[in-house]
Every structure is written in structure tokens, then in C-alpha cells.
Design a protein around this motif. Structure first.
Motif, PDB file in Angstrom:
ATOM      1  N   THR A 150       0.876  -1.247   0.150  1.00  0.00           N
ATOM      2  CA  THR A 150      -0.005   0.091  -0.078  1.00  0.00           C
ATOM      3  C   THR A 150       0.907   1.120  -0.033  1.00  0.00           C
ATOM      4  OG1 THR A 150      -0.122   0.108   2.345  1.00  0.00           O
ATOM      5  CG2 THR A 150      -1.665  -1.250   1.064  1.00  0.00           C
ATOM      6  N   THR A 158      -7.766   8.728  -7.080  1.00  0.00           N
ATOM      7  CA  THR A 158      -7.976   7.756  -6.110  1.00  0.00           C
ATOM      8  C   THR A 158      -7.909   6.255  -7.116  1.00  0.00           C
ATOM      9  OG1 THR A 158      -9.025   8.981  -4.490  1.00  0.00           O
ATOM     10  CG2 THR A 158      -9.115   6.581  -4.362  1.00  0.00           C
ATOM     11  N   THR A 162      -5.606   3.312  -7.255  1.00  0.00           N
ATOM     12  CA  THR A 162      -6.266   1.884  -6.703  1.00  0.00           C
ATOM     13  C   THR A 162      -5.920   0.842  -8.038  1.00  0.00           C
ATOM     14  OG1 THR A 162      -8.078   2.904  -5.617  1.00  0.00           O
ATOM     15  CG2 THR A 162      -8.274   0.590  -6.264  1.00  0.00           C
TER      16      THR A 162
END
Length: 181
Positions: A150, A158, A162
């Protein structure tokens, strides 16, 4: 009726000639296109592992086995320092906000991320396109492959972040299960 048949024959001849020209053009340019793609891959590989590193494509049988299980994997290279295997680089795809992301993720044999490069994308300029900037890509360097990877998301991107993380974690699993000793 005769006029319709004549026009149909003319259209068929034009289609056959066009298809032939396209086939010949494809045959003439395919080697050059493959060369340019390989040059892009080598540039990314050297950016991840360093200029003095040598690269060898993974055995075709092993690659096919991996691709059967993980279709997003495009290519895999072994990275060598002299005769010593120092890592693997996996070219793979993932889904971003603007479409397909083509990524190159490198893994050191010690179980850390060597680096990440974004080879192709259609992300929003100024937002998702920041994924190709060193500031974002360097967040991955040195992270352990023992668990899920991560990083802090790109502000306003975002979905892109992702997508990159999903792709990196998918090939991290390939590295852990298929490549690391």
C-alpha cells in the motif's frame, strides 16, 4: 440487377486489394514495432534495476504457465548483475480511471520492490497522469513483498492509485508464488 452485381464485384475487389495491402504493411512493420516495444521495456528495466544490469526473458514455458493463471502478465524478465540473479521485472496491465495501465514492476530476490514504471496510460493529465512521476513511483521502492503493498494515494486520482496498487499486488503474488525461491 446487372448493375448491382457489377458494383458488388467492384466492392469485393477493392476489399481484397485493401486487405492485401494491410497484410503486407503489417508484415513489413511488425519487426520494427516489436523492436520499439522492446526498447521501451529495456528503458523501463534499466530505470528500475540500473544501467549495468543485464536482462533475460523468462523461459517461455514458465511464462505461459504464469499467464494462464494471471492473464494480466504480459512479459517477465530476469535481472542479472554479472551471473547473479538479482530480481525479476514483470510487465503487466491493470485498470485505471482512463482505461488500461501498462506497468513494469521490479522485485529484488530479497523480497522487496525494486521499482515501478508506468509504461502506458490514458489517465487524466495533472491528476492520474501523476502516476508516471518519480515522486509517486518511488513510494514503492524498498517495500516488502511479504504482505499487501500500500502507498498513499495520489490526490484527486484515487481510481488510478487503486489500479496501480491492484496491478502491483497481483504481480507481487506471482513473484511470491512462482518466482521467489
Amino acid at each position: 440487377m446487372k448493375e448491382t452485381i457489377r458494383l458488388g464485384v467492384i466492392l469485393m475487389i477493392i476489399s481484397i486489394v485493401s486487405a492485401g495491402v494491410l497484410a503486407i504493411s503489417n508484415n513489413v512493420t511488425k519487426d520494427r514495432i516489436a523492436e520499439l516495444e522492446m526498447a521501451g521495456s529495456l528503458e523501463a528495466l534499466r530505470g528500475i534495476f540500473g544501467e549495468s544490469t543485464n536482462f533475460k526473458p523468462l523461459d517461455e514455458g514458465k511464462l505461459a504457465e504464469i499467464q494462464d493463471a494471471t492473464p494480466s502478465v504480459v512479459e517477465i524478465f530476469e535481472a542479472y548483475d554479472g551471473d547473479s540473479l538479482i530480481g525479476y521485472a514483470i510487465k503487466h496491465t491493470s485498470k485505471g480511471f482512463g482505461g488500461v495501465l501498462v506497468l513494469m514492476t521490479g522485485f529484488n530476490t530479497d523480497g522487496t520492490v525494486a521499482g515501478l514504471d508506468v509504461l502506458e496510460h490514458s489517465e487524466t493529465p495533472g491528476l492520474g497522469a501523476k502516476a508516471e512521476e518519480p515522486e509517486f513511483r518511488n513510494r514503492f521502492v524498498g517495500l516488502s513483498t511479504s504482505g499487501e503493498i500500500t502507498v498513499e494515494a495520489l490526490s484527486g486520482a484515487t481510481v488510478t492509485t487503486t489500479g496501480v496498487l491492484a496491478g502491483v499486488n497481483e504481480v507481487r503474488e506471482v513473484f511470491n508464488t512462482q518466482l521467489s525461491n
